[in-house]
Design a protein around this motif. Structure first.
Motif, PDB file in Angstrom:
ATOM      1  N   ALA A  59       0.831  -1.201   0.000  1.00 16.28           N
ATOM      2  CA  ALA A  59       0.000   0.000   0.000  1.00 16.28           C
ATOM      3  C   ALA A  59       0.867   1.252   0.000  1.00 16.28           C
ATOM      4  O   ALA A  59       0.602   2.211  -0.731  1.00 16.28           O
ATOM      5  N   PHE A  60       1.922   1.252   0.813  1.00 16.19           N
ATOM      6  CA  PHE A  60       2.833   2.401   0.886  1.00 16.19           C
ATOM      7  C   PHE A  60       3.463   2.664  -0.486  1.00 16.19           C
ATOM      8  O   PHE A  60       3.462   3.788  -0.986  1.00 16.19           O
ATOM      9  N   LYS A  61       3.998   1.614  -1.096  1.00 16.86           N
ATOM     10  CA  LYS A  61       4.660   1.742  -2.398  1.00 16.86           C
ATOM     11  C   LYS A  61       3.686   2.228  -3.465  1.00 16.86           C
ATOM     12  O   LYS A  61       4.000   3.140  -4.243  1.00 16.86           O
ATOM     13  N   TYR A  62       2.505   1.652  -3.500  1.00 17.99           N
ATOM     14  CA  TYR A  62       1.496   2.024  -4.489  1.00 17.99           C
ATOM     15  C   TYR A  62       1.138   3.495  -4.370  1.00 17.99           C
ATOM     16  O   TYR A  62       1.113   4.230  -5.360  1.00 17.99           O
ATOM     17  N   LEU A  63       0.839   3.941  -3.148  1.00 15.56           N
ATOM     18  CA  LEU A  63       0.441   5.340  -2.950  1.00 15.56           C
ATOM     19  C   LEU A  63       1.593   6.293  -3.253  1.00 15.56           C
ATOM     20  O   LEU A  63       1.381   7.367  -3.833  1.00 15.56           O
ATOM     21  N   GLN A  72       3.909   5.767  -5.464  1.00 10.35           N
ATOM     22  CA  GLN A  72       4.024   5.784  -6.921  1.00 10.35           C
ATOM     23  C   GLN A  72       2.922   6.611  -7.577  1.00 10.35           C
ATOM     24  O   GLN A  72       3.053   6.997  -8.732  1.00 10.35           O
ATOM     25  N   ARG A  73       1.853   6.875  -6.851  1.00 11.06           N
ATOM     26  CA  ARG A  73       0.769   7.702  -7.377  1.00 11.06           C
ATOM     27  C   ARG A  73       0.945   9.167  -6.996  1.00 11.06           C
ATOM     28  O   ARG A  73       0.057   9.970  -7.200  1.00 11.06           O
ATOM     29  N   GLY A  74       2.093   9.503  -6.417  1.00 15.37           N
ATOM     30  CA  GLY A  74       2.406  10.903  -6.153  1.00 15.37           C
ATOM     31  C   GLY A  74       2.104  11.400  -4.752  1.00 15.37           C
ATOM     32  O   GLY A  74       2.292  12.585  -4.471  1.00 15.37           O
ATOM     33  N   TYR A  75       1.647  10.539  -3.862  1.00 12.19           N
ATOM     34  CA  TYR A  75       1.406  10.977  -2.484  1.00 12.19           C
ATOM     35  C   TYR A  75       2.734  11.062  -1.735  1.00 12.19           C
ATOM     36  O   TYR A  75       3.637  10.273  -1.967  1.00 12.19           O
ATOM     37  N   ASP A  76       2.838  12.042  -0.846  1.00 14.27           N
ATOM     38  CA  ASP A  76       4.013  12.219   0.004  1.00 14.27           C
ATOM     39  C   ASP A  76       3.837  11.295   1.204  1.00 14.27           C
ATOM     40  O   ASP A  76       3.117  11.616   2.147  1.00 14.27           O
ATOM     41  N   MET A  77       4.474  10.136   1.149  1.00 17.96           N
ATOM     42  CA  MET A  77       4.284   9.100   2.153  1.00 17.96           C
ATOM     43  C   MET A  77       5.310   9.225   3.294  1.00 17.96           C
ATOM     44  O   MET A  77       6.489   9.479   3.037  1.00 17.96           O
ATOM     45  N   ILE A  78       4.828   9.007   4.521  1.00 18.72           N
ATOM     46  CA  ILE A  78       5.675   9.076   5.709  1.00 18.72           C
ATOM     47  C   ILE A  78       5.467   7.779   6.498  1.00 18.72           C
ATOM     48  O   ILE A  78       4.373   7.531   7.009  1.00 18.72           O
ATOM     49  N   LYS A 127      -5.358   2.124  -1.221  1.00 16.47           N
ATOM     50  CA  LYS A 127      -4.794   1.551  -2.451  1.00 16.47           C
ATOM     51  C   LYS A 127      -5.904   0.925  -3.291  1.00 16.47           C
ATOM     52  O   LYS A 127      -5.999   1.159  -4.491  1.00 16.47           O
ATOM     53  N   ILE A 128      -6.748   0.137  -2.659  1.00 12.41           N
ATOM     54  CA  ILE A 128      -7.842  -0.520  -3.371  1.00 12.41           C
ATOM     55  C   ILE A 128      -8.849   0.510  -3.870  1.00 12.41           C
ATOM     56  O   ILE A 128      -9.317   0.450  -5.013  1.00 12.41           O
ATOM     57  N   GLU A 129      -9.198   1.463  -3.018  1.00 11.62           N
ATOM     58  CA  GLU A 129     -10.171   2.483  -3.418  1.00 11.62           C
ATOM     59  C   GLU A 129      -9.639   3.338  -4.562  1.00 11.62           C
ATOM     60  O   GLU A 129     -10.369   3.662  -5.491  1.00 11.62           O
ATOM     61  N   TYR A 130      -8.365   3.685  -4.526  1.00 12.61           N
ATOM     62  CA  TYR A 130      -7.761   4.459  -5.617  1.00 12.61           C
ATOM     63  C   TYR A 130      -7.826   3.650  -6.913  1.00 12.61           C
ATOM     64  O   TYR A 130      -8.225   4.158  -7.963  1.00 12.61           O
ATOM     65  N   GLY A 131      -7.425   2.385  -6.846  1.00 10.43           N
ATOM     66  CA  GLY A 131      -7.458   1.528  -8.030  1.00 10.43           C
ATOM     67  C   GLY A 131      -8.860   1.340  -8.569  1.00 10.43           C
ATOM     68  O   GLY A 131      -9.078   1.328  -9.784  1.00 10.43           O
ATOM     69  N   ARG A 132      -9.835   1.218  -7.680  1.00  5.73           N
ATOM     70  CA  ARG A 132     -11.222   1.043  -8.105  1.00  5.73           C
ATOM     71  C   ARG A 132     -11.758   2.308  -8.753  1.00  5.73           C
ATOM     72  O   ARG A 132     -12.330   2.272  -9.844  1.00  5.73           O
ATOM     73  N   LEU A 133     -11.553   3.450  -8.119  1.00  6.32           N
ATOM     74  CA  LEU A 133     -12.108   4.700  -8.633  1.00  6.32           C
ATOM     75  C   LEU A 133     -11.409   5.193  -9.900  1.00  6.32           C
ATOM     76  O   LEU A 133     -11.995   5.922 -10.684  1.00  6.32           O
TER      77      LEU A 133
END
Length: 194
Positions: A37-41, A43-49, A134-140
């Protein structure tokens, strides 16, 4: 807010508006769901911490782990809690001490704490429980349909393949339900076998 069924526009609004996400319970182990989930988000441009006291001194995809939310030292838009339900209230209570407050508290699949949700909502924080961003982003975005999953989104155009840091449009039309003949048959067969 009915935490048993979220309108797509509620989830879409959150995923379109947040930029920074602190993931409490993130793991550097590349077979853990929090890693994916961290990697996916990211890669979608979110600033992950990544937030996990057991991994301070390490990093996750180039982002250093911090021990707690208060150690981040900058505003956070969303807190994604990757802990089981019994550990949610302390995370929410720590989130409520931050200045500024986060916009969203998101509890991962299987995680739910209605009292913690009510506490966060009482100060204007949006809450999502028992869902995966991650799932919601992929679904939407209809990205999940590339793997043959019914995303319940309608479009005559296929979503573009994302590149590093690219955010896909989450504004594709979605339909309620998601029942299919196959799922109806499976449910009927299960009932008949019981």
């Amino acid at each position: 807010m009915n935490h048993d069924a979220y309108p797509d526009n509620y989830i879409r609004g959150i995923l379109n508006s947040v930029k920074s996400i602190a993931m409490v319970g993130a793991s550097p182990v590349n077979v853990r769901p929090s890693y994916f989930a961290f990697k996916y988000l990211a890669q979608r441009g979110y600033d992950m911490i990544p937030v996990n006291p057991g991994h301070v001194g390490k990093d996750l995809l180039g982002k250093p782990f911090v021990a707690s939310l208060s150690d981040i030292g900058r505003p956070i838009d969303m807190i994604d809690i990757f802990r089981n339900s019994s550990h949610i209230m302390p995370v929410v209570e720590e989130a409520l001490t931050l200045d500024p407050l986060p916009k969203v508290i998101w509890m991962q699949l299987g995680a739910r704490d209605d009292a913690a949700a009510a506490k966060a909502e009482s100060v204007g924080i949006k809450v999502v429980m028992n869902r995966c961003p991650k799932i919601e982003y992929g679904r939407l975005s209809s990205e999940i349909s590339w793997m043959g999953v019914n995303s319940r989104t309608l479009s005559s155009k296929r979503a573009p393949a994302p590149t590093q840091g690219m955010r896909l449009s989450l504004n594709r039309m979605s339909v309620g339900g998601g029942n299919t003949a196959a799922s109806d048959r499976a449910a009927k067969n299960k009932t008949e076998q019981s």
